[in-house]
Design a protein around this motif. Structure first.
Motif, PDB file in Angstrom:
ATOM      1  N   ALA A  46      -7.973 -30.049 -32.477  1.00  0.00           N
ATOM      2  CA  ALA A  46      -6.622 -30.343 -31.974  1.00  0.00           C
ATOM      3  C   ALA A  46      -5.706 -29.139 -32.151  1.00  0.00           C
ATOM      4  N   ASN A  47      -4.682 -29.057 -31.325  1.00  0.00           N
ATOM      5  CA  ASN A  47      -3.681 -27.994 -31.411  1.00  0.00           C
ATOM      6  C   ASN A  47      -2.475 -28.517 -32.179  1.00  0.00           C
ATOM      7  N   LEU A  48      -2.295 -28.047 -33.415  1.00  0.00           N
ATOM      8  CA  LEU A  48      -1.182 -28.477 -34.255  1.00  0.00           C
ATOM      9  C   LEU A  48      -0.134 -27.377 -34.391  1.00  0.00           C
ATOM     10  N   ARG A  49      -0.057 -26.517 -33.405  1.00  0.00           N
ATOM     11  CA  ARG A  49       0.895 -25.408 -33.490  1.00  0.00           C
ATOM     12  C   ARG A  49       2.341 -25.935 -33.570  1.00  0.00           C
ATOM     13  N   ALA A  50       3.055 -25.448 -34.578  1.00  0.00           N
ATOM     14  CA  ALA A  50       4.491 -25.725 -34.746  1.00  0.00           C
ATOM     15  C   ALA A  50       4.800 -27.212 -34.854  1.00  0.00           C
ATOM     16  N   VAL A  51       3.848 -28.024 -35.301  1.00  0.00           N
ATOM     17  CA  VAL A  51       4.153 -29.440 -35.500  1.00  0.00           C
ATOM     18  C   VAL A  51       5.046 -29.593 -36.728  1.00  0.00           C
ATOM     19  N   GLN A  52       5.896 -30.604 -36.694  1.00  0.00           N
ATOM     20  CA  GLN A  52       6.676 -30.981 -37.862  1.00  0.00           C
ATOM     21  C   GLN A  52       5.880 -32.048 -38.598  1.00  0.00           C
ATOM     22  N   LEU A  72      -2.403 -33.713 -48.316  1.00  0.00           N
ATOM     23  CA  LEU A  72      -3.599 -33.040 -47.813  1.00  0.00           C
ATOM     24  C   LEU A  72      -4.843 -33.431 -48.601  1.00  0.00           C
ATOM     25  N   ASP A  73      -4.753 -34.495 -49.381  1.00  0.00           N
ATOM     26  CA  ASP A  73      -5.875 -34.885 -50.238  1.00  0.00           C
ATOM     27  C   ASP A  73      -7.085 -35.303 -49.402  1.00  0.00           C
ATOM     28  N   GLY A  74      -8.235 -34.793 -49.837  1.00  0.00           N
ATOM     29  CA  GLY A  74      -9.494 -35.239 -49.250  1.00  0.00           C
ATOM     30  C   GLY A  74      -9.723 -34.830 -47.809  1.00  0.00           C
ATOM     31  N   ILE A  75      -8.956 -33.868 -47.308  1.00  0.00           N
ATOM     32  CA  ILE A  75      -9.130 -33.427 -45.920  1.00  0.00           C
ATOM     33  C   ILE A  75     -10.536 -32.864 -45.728  1.00  0.00           C
ATOM     34  N   ILE A  76     -11.173 -33.250 -44.642  1.00  0.00           N
ATOM     35  CA  ILE A  76     -12.506 -32.757 -44.296  1.00  0.00           C
ATOM     36  C   ILE A  76     -12.327 -31.656 -43.269  1.00  0.00           C
ATOM     37  N   CYS A  77     -12.643 -30.434 -43.663  1.00  0.00           N
ATOM     38  CA  CYS A  77     -12.378 -29.294 -42.768  1.00  0.00           C
ATOM     39  C   CYS A  77     -13.369 -28.166 -43.048  1.00  0.00           C
ATOM     40  N   ALA A  78     -14.099 -27.760 -42.022  1.00  0.00           N
ATOM     41  CA  ALA A  78     -15.019 -26.634 -42.153  1.00  0.00           C
ATOM     42  C   ALA A  78     -14.299 -25.310 -41.928  1.00  0.00           C
ATOM     43  N   TYR A  79     -13.386 -25.275 -40.970  1.00  0.00           N
ATOM     44  CA  TYR A  79     -12.632 -24.056 -40.672  1.00  0.00           C
ATOM     45  C   TYR A  79     -11.431 -24.415 -39.806  1.00  0.00           C
ATOM     46  N   VAL A  80     -10.433 -23.532 -39.785  1.00  0.00           N
ATOM     47  CA  VAL A  80      -9.254 -23.706 -38.937  1.00  0.00           C
ATOM     48  C   VAL A  80      -8.926 -22.374 -38.292  1.00  0.00           C
ATOM     49  N   TYR A  81      -7.982 -22.422 -37.353  1.00  0.00           N
ATOM     50  CA  TYR A  81      -7.486 -21.202 -36.713  1.00  0.00           C
ATOM     51  C   TYR A  81      -6.001 -21.065 -37.010  1.00  0.00           C
ATOM     52  N   LEU A  82      -5.593 -19.838 -37.338  1.00  0.00           N
ATOM     53  CA  LEU A  82      -4.192 -19.568 -37.633  1.00  0.00           C
ATOM     54  C   LEU A  82      -3.425 -19.113 -36.403  1.00  0.00           C
ATOM     55  N   ARG A  83      -4.095 -18.967 -35.259  1.00  0.00           N
ATOM     56  CA  ARG A  83      -3.458 -18.565 -34.016  1.00  0.00           C
ATOM     57  C   ARG A  83      -4.064 -19.351 -32.860  1.00  0.00           C
ATOM     58  N   ASP A  84      -3.315 -19.437 -31.776  1.00  0.00           N
ATOM     59  CA  ASP A  84      -3.813 -20.096 -30.565  1.00  0.00           C
ATOM     60  C   ASP A  84      -5.073 -19.431 -30.050  1.00  0.00           C
ATOM     61  N   LEU A 139      -9.906 -35.457 -40.498  1.00  0.00           N
ATOM     62  CA  LEU A 139     -10.877 -34.449 -40.081  1.00  0.00           C
ATOM     63  C   LEU A 139     -10.145 -33.369 -39.297  1.00  0.00           C
ATOM     64  N   LEU A 140     -10.075 -32.138 -39.859  1.00  0.00           N
ATOM     65  CA  LEU A 140      -9.276 -31.070 -39.257  1.00  0.00           C
ATOM     66  C   LEU A 140     -10.100 -29.872 -38.805  1.00  0.00           C
ATOM     67  N   THR A 141     -11.399 -29.983 -38.774  1.00  0.00           N
ATOM     68  CA  THR A 141     -12.237 -28.846 -38.393  1.00  0.00           C
ATOM     69  C   THR A 141     -11.856 -28.313 -37.012  1.00  0.00           C
ATOM     70  N   GLY A 142     -11.630 -26.999 -36.941  1.00  0.00           N
ATOM     71  CA  GLY A 142     -11.353 -26.349 -35.657  1.00  0.00           C
ATOM     72  C   GLY A 142      -9.946 -26.516 -35.151  1.00  0.00           C
ATOM     73  N   THR A 143      -9.041 -27.069 -35.956  1.00  0.00           N
ATOM     74  CA  THR A 143      -7.661 -27.226 -35.498  1.00  0.00           C
ATOM     75  C   THR A 143      -6.915 -25.899 -35.571  1.00  0.00           C
ATOM     76  N   CYS A 144      -5.879 -25.784 -34.750  1.00  0.00           N
ATOM     77  CA  CYS A 144      -4.975 -24.640 -34.807  1.00  0.00           C
ATOM     78  C   CYS A 144      -3.737 -25.081 -35.576  1.00  0.00           C
ATOM     79  N   ARG A 177      -9.714 -17.011 -37.359  1.00  0.00           N
ATOM     80  CA  ARG A 177     -10.458 -18.094 -37.988  1.00  0.00           C
ATOM     81  C   ARG A 177     -10.383 -17.976 -39.511  1.00  0.00           C
ATOM     82  N   ARG A 178     -10.253 -19.087 -40.187  1.00  0.00           N
ATOM     83  CA  ARG A 178     -10.301 -19.137 -41.644  1.00  0.00           C
ATOM     84  C   ARG A 178     -11.234 -20.258 -42.068  1.00  0.00           C
ATOM     85  N   PRO A 179     -12.239 -19.924 -42.898  1.00  0.00           N
ATOM     86  CA  PRO A 179     -12.602 -18.585 -43.352  1.00  0.00           C
ATOM     87  C   PRO A 179     -13.171 -17.754 -42.208  1.00  0.00           C
ATOM     88  N   HIS A 180     -13.199 -16.433 -42.388  1.00  0.00           N
ATOM     89  CA  HIS A 180     -13.663 -15.552 -41.313  1.00  0.00           C
ATOM     90  C   HIS A 180     -15.095 -15.862 -40.917  1.00  0.00           C
TER      91      HIS A 180
END
Length: 776
Positions: free
Chosen positions: A467-473, A500-512, A483-488, A517-520
Motif C-alpha cells: 500500500a502507498n502510505l505517503r504523507a498519511v496522518q 506499532l506493536d507486533g507489525i509484520i513487515c519484511a521491508y518497506v520503502y521510504l520513497r515512492d 501486515l506492512l510488507t512493501g508499503t511506502c 528500500r529498508r533494509p537495503h
C-alpha cells in the motif's frame, strides 16, 4: 436501543369487543414483558366509522380508483361537516382506547418505554373494519414521537430466503421493479420522476405491461429489493384481496402472480409500495405470501397526496432513517394538504410481517454508503445518518466480506465507518478521511492511501501489503499486528500513541516508486520494524505543499516553542521535494501531543502569513507614496534649475548640521542628508553608550556565528541558505545572554541598524526571522 411492541387484538370487532395482549421487548430479542387486557364493544364507534368511510368515498376528489357505488346512500354534507365528523371519530377512538380494561396495556406501554426510544408498534387484527381504523391517531403517539404503528397478521412465518450470491454482498444499487399501470385520468409521470431521481438505485420500468411481461419480470434471477406499483387499484369488500389495473384492459388479482411473487420474495424482495387507491386488500394478499413489508393507501387517494407521500418517504428512507420513522415523517407531512384533501394524513398504512426485521437503506444497497460518496456536497447531519445506517448493517452482517476491489474513493468521507473485513484491495483512497474508522482485518493490498487521514483509526491485523502510505496522518492510530510488507511510508505522520506493536513487515520503502528500500537487502527480523521506526515517534513532519514563507515560519516556530513549553523543539531536516513541496521535520519530545502542536503551529503560521502580507502591502503603499513625492519634487527641482540658470552662481553651502558637537561622535551619532534649495538638511540619530555597546557586541557575535555555520554547512541553494539561517536563529534563541543582547539592540536601533552592522550575505534572511523578538 430500538423497541418492539406487539398488540394482539385477536379476531375481535368493534361490535363484539376484543381481547388484548401486549408484548414489549428489544428489537432483536424475545419480548420480556407481556400483559393481558381487553377492549369493550363499541357499536357507536363502528357506526361512526362506517359513516365516515362512506362519506369519504363521495367527497368528489379525482383519485386513483375505479369508481364504485357506495353500499348505502349518504346525505351530501359540506367539507366543514366532514371535518367535524372526523374529529368526533378521533375522540371516540381515544375514548375506546382509554377503557378501564385496556389501561393495563397502555400502562405497560408508558412504564417500559421512553419517548427517546425508536419504537415499532405492530397491531395484529383480523377484522377489516379494525384495519381501516387510523391507529396512528391513538393519543399515545403524540407522546412517543419516535413510534410508528403497522398492521400485522395473526399468523405469520419467516421466509427462508435463498442465500444471496457473493456479488450481491457488494451491490451499491437498490433494484426497483416499477410497474406503471393504467393511467386513465391520472398522472404517473411524477411517480416515475421521483424514482428516477432517487440515489443509489437501479429502477426498471414496466409501462402498462401485459400479464406475461410482469410475471417474467418478477422471476428475474438478480432479484428485486422493492416492488412499486402506480395506477388504478381497488380492494374487495371483505378486504381479503385486491386488484391492480396493469393496463387499460387487464386487471390482476395478487393470486394471479402468486408463484412469481413467492419466488421474488424468496430471492430478496423486501418492500412493496402501492401508490394507488384502496390497498388494504392488496396488502392482505401479499401478507398471505409473507412479504416482509407493504405500504398501501387504506382509502381512495388523490394524485398529489400519494406523490407527496412517496417523495417524503423515499427522501427519509434513502438517507438512512428507519422504515417506520420514514413512513411516519412522510405521513405527517401530508397534513399540510388537508385544506384541500381532508384526512390526507390518515391514508398511508404500513403492513409488517412480525417475523421479519424491517430493512434500512443500507440493507438493500449495502455498499452505496462507500461507493456513492459526495464529500463536497453532503452535509454533516446527512453523513451521520448514513454512517450510522452503514455501521448498523455491518453489525448485522459481520460474516459478509463486501468486495470493492480497485474502486476510486479519492477524497471520500468515511470517518467513523465500520469497514472491518471489507476487501478494498487496490482501492484509491488518496486524501480520504478515514479518521476513527474501524479498518481491522480490512484488505488494503496495493491500495493508494497517500495523504489520507487515518488518525485514531483501528487497522489492527489489516493487510497493507504494497500500500502507498505517503504523507498519511496516522496520529493515535492502531497498527497492531498489521501486515506492512512493501508499503511506502514516505513522510507518514505518526506519534507516540501510534501503536506499532507486533507489525509484520519484511521491508518497506521510504520513497515512492519502490525507492529507498529498508533494509537495503534481506528482511527485517521480527519486531525490528517497530524498533527501527520508534525513532520516528520523536519527530513531527510539517508539510508545505505550495512553498514556505520563512518570514512567517520562523517567528511562528519560536512562538510555538514558548506557548507549548517544549523548548527542546528543533529543526531536524528540511527537504525540498522538487514540486514546490517543502517538508520540515521537527524533533519533538515524546511526552508532547504532536497533533496539538501541529494544529497550534498552523494557526500561528497563518496569522504570521497574514501579518507579512499586510506589512508588504504597507511597504508597497509607502513606496508608491515616495515615488509620487519624488516625482513632485523632481518637477519642482526642474523649475528651480530653470530659475537659477539666469542667476549668479554662489559658492556658499549652508550646513544645517554644523552645530553638531564633534566631540560627541564617539557615542554614536548618525547623519543622513537631503538636498533642498541649496542646503543639506541632516537627520540625527543618537545611541546611548550602553545601547551602542549591545548593538556592537550583538552584531559581532551574530556575524561570527553566521561565518562559522557558513564554513561547515553548504549555503549555495535557497534551501541550504534557509537551513543555515534556521540553525543560527536556533543557536541565538538557546543562548539567553546573546538573545538578550539581540533584543536590546533591536529595541534600541531597530532591524536596519543591526543589519548594517553585520557583513554577511545571509543577514537579510536572519533579520526577517528575528525582527519579531523586539516585541518580547
Amino acid at each position: 436501543m430500538d423497541k418492539l411492541v406487539v398488540i394482539n387484538l385477536g379476531e375481535g370487532t368493534l361490535e363484539t369487543g376484543c381481547s388484548a395482549t401486549i408484548k414489549i421487548g428489544n428489537e432483536r430479542a424475545i419480548p420480556s414483558i407481556k400483559r393481558l387486557g381487553k377492549l369493550p364493544p363499541v357499536p357507536e364507534l363502528a357506526k361512526l366509522h362506517k359513516r365516515w368511510y362512506l362519506i369519504y368515498q363521495d367527497l368528489g376528489f379525482s383519485v386513483r380508483a375505479l369508481k364504485k357505488k357506495p353500499e348505502l346512500n349518504t346525505s351530501i354534507i359540506s367539507i366543514d361537516q366532514f371535518r367535524k365528523l372526523s374529529k368526533n371519530l378521533v375522540k371516540s377512538l381515544n375514548t375506546w382506547l382509554d377503557s378501564e380494561d385496556f389501561r393495563v396495556v397502555k400502562e405497560a406501554f408508558m412504564k417500559n418505554l421512553s419517548p427517546s426510544d425508536e419504537i415499532r408498534v405492530i397491531i395484529q387484527v383480523e377484522d377489516i373494519q379494525l384495519r381501516r381504523i387510523p391507529w396512528h391517531l391513538w393519543d399515545i403517539f403524540d407522546y412517543y414521537r419516535k413510534a410508528e404503528v403497522a398492521l400485522g397478521e395473526l399468523t405469520y412465518d419467516k421466509i427462508d430466503k435463498v442465500k444471496p450470491p457473493i456479488s450481491s454482498m457488494s451491490k451499491d444499487r437498490v433494484r426497483i421493479l416499477a410497474v406503471l399501470g393504467n393511467s386513465d385520468g391520472i398522472n404517473l409521470e411524477k411517480d416515475r420522476e421521483l424514482l428516477e431521481d432517487l440515489p443509489d438505485t437501479e429502477p426498471t420500468f414496466l409501462v402498462e405491461p401485459s400479464r406475461l411481461e410482469l410475471d417474467r419480470a418478477l422471476w428475474d434471477e438478480k432479484g428485486w429489493d422493492i416492488l412499486f406499483f402506480a395506477g388504478h387499484s381497488y380492494s374487495q369488500g371483505d378486504g381479503k384481496s385486491g386488484y391492480i389495473c396493469i393496463n387499460p384492459t387487464d386487471s390482476l388479482i395478487v393470486s394471479d402472480l402468486k408463484n412469481a411473487l413467492k419466488e421474488s420474495i424468496e430471492r430478496r424482495l423486501n418492500i412493496a409500495i402501492f401508490n394507488s387507491c384502496d390497498g388494504l386488500g392488496l396488502a392482505q394478499s401479499l401478507a398471505d405470501l409473507h412479504i416482509p413489508q407493504v405500504i398501501v393507501m387504506r382509502e381512495p387517494v388523490p394524485d398529489l397526496v400519494v406523490q407527496e407521500f412517496l417523495k417524503g418517504f423515499l427522501k427519509s428512507f434513502s438517507q438512512g432513517k428507519s422504515l417506520y420513522i420514514s413512513v411516519r415523517e412522510a405521513r405527517e407531512q401530508l397534513q399540510g394538504l388537508e385544506n384541500d384533501f381532508p384526512c390526507a394524513s390518515w391514508l398511508p398504512v404500513l403492513f409488517q410481517n412480525p417475523a421479519e426485521l424491517p430493512p434500512i437503506w443500507n440493507d438493500l444497497a449495502p455498499m452505496s454508503f462507500i461507493t456513492q460518496q459526495q464529500p463536497n456536497n453532503e452535509d454533516l447531519i446527512l453523513y451521520k445518518k448514513r454512517v450510522e445506517a452503514w455501521n448498523q448493517w455491518r453489525e448485522r452482517n459481520t460474516e459478509l466480506v463486501p468486495d470493492r476491489i480497485k474502486i476510486n474513493l479519492t477524497g471520500a468521507n468515511l470517518r467513523g465507518a465500520n469497514l472491518s473485513n471489507v476487501n478494498l484491495g487496490g482501492a484509491n483512497l488518496s486524501h480520504a478521511n478515514l479518521s476513527e474508522a474501524n479498518l481491522s482485518q480490512v484488505n488494503l493490498t496495493g491500495a493508494n492511501l497517500s495523504h489520507a487521514n487515518l488518525s485514531e483509526a483501528n487497522l489492527s491485523q489489516a493487510n497493507l501489503t504494497g500500500a502507498n502510505l505517503r504523507a498519511v496522518q496516522a496520529l493515535n492510530t492502531n497498527f497492531e499486528k498489521a501486515l506492512l510488507t512493501g508499503t511506502c511510508i514516505q513522510d507518514w505522520n505518526i506519534n507516540s500513541a501510534t501503536n506499532l506493536d507486533g507489525i509484520i513487515c519484511a521491508y518497506v520503502y521510504l520513497r515512492d516508486s519502490q525507492q529507498e528500500r529498508r533494509p537495503h537487502s534481506g528482511n527485517f527480523a521480527p519486531e525490528e520494524f517497530s524498533k527501527l521506526f520508534q525513532k520516528v515517534l520523536e519527530t513531527l513532519d510539517l508539510i508545505f505543499v505550495h512553498g514556505l514563507n520563512w518570514q512567517a515560519f520562523l517567528p511562528s516556530f519560536q512562538k510555538i516553542k514558548v506557548e507549548s513549553g517544549a523548548q527542546e523543539l528543533a529543526i531536524q531536516s528540511i527537504e525540498n521535494k522538487g514540486d514546490g513541496t517543502i517538508v520540515i521535520r521537527i524533533n519533538i519530545p515524546r511526552e508532547f501531543n504532536k497533533a496539538e502542536i501541529e494544529k497550534d503551529f498552523k494557526h500561528n503560521y497563518e496569522l504570521a502569513l497574514k501579518a507579512v502580507e499586510e506589512k508588504y502591502l504597507a511597504q508597497l503603499k509607502a513606496k508608491h507614496s515616495e515615488i509620487e513625492i519624488y516625482r513632485h519634487q523632481s518637477a519642482e527641482l526642474v523649475e528651480i534649475i530653470k530659475l537659477q540658470a539666469n542667476r549668479p552662481i554662489y559658492n556658499t553651502i549652508d550646513f544645517a548640521a554644523n552645530n553638531i558637537d564633534q566631540s560627541n561622535s564617539s557615542i554614536g551619532f548618525g547623519y543622513a542628508g537631503t538636498v533642498k534649495d541649496s542646503q543639506i538638511i541632516g537627520t540625527q540619530h543618537y545611541y546611548a553608550p550602553t545601547q551602542t555597546k549591545n548593538l556592537a557586541e550583538a552584531a559581532a557575535e551574530i556575524q561570527q556565528l553566521l561565518n562559522q555555520l557558513s564554513q561547515i554547512k553548504p549555503s549555495t541553494t535557497e534551501i541550504q541558505k534557509l537551513t543555515v539561517v534556521a540553525e543560527a536563529a536556533e543557536k541565538i534563541n538557546s543562548n539567553p545572554t546573546l538573545k538578550a543582547k539581540v533584543i536590546n539592540a533591536l529595541k534600541a536601533g531597530g532591524v536596519d541598524a543591526l543589519k548594517e552592522a553585520i557583513e554577511h550575505p545571509l543577514v537579510n534572511i536572519l533579520m526577517a526571522t528575528i525582527e519579531g523578538w523586539r516585541d518580547l
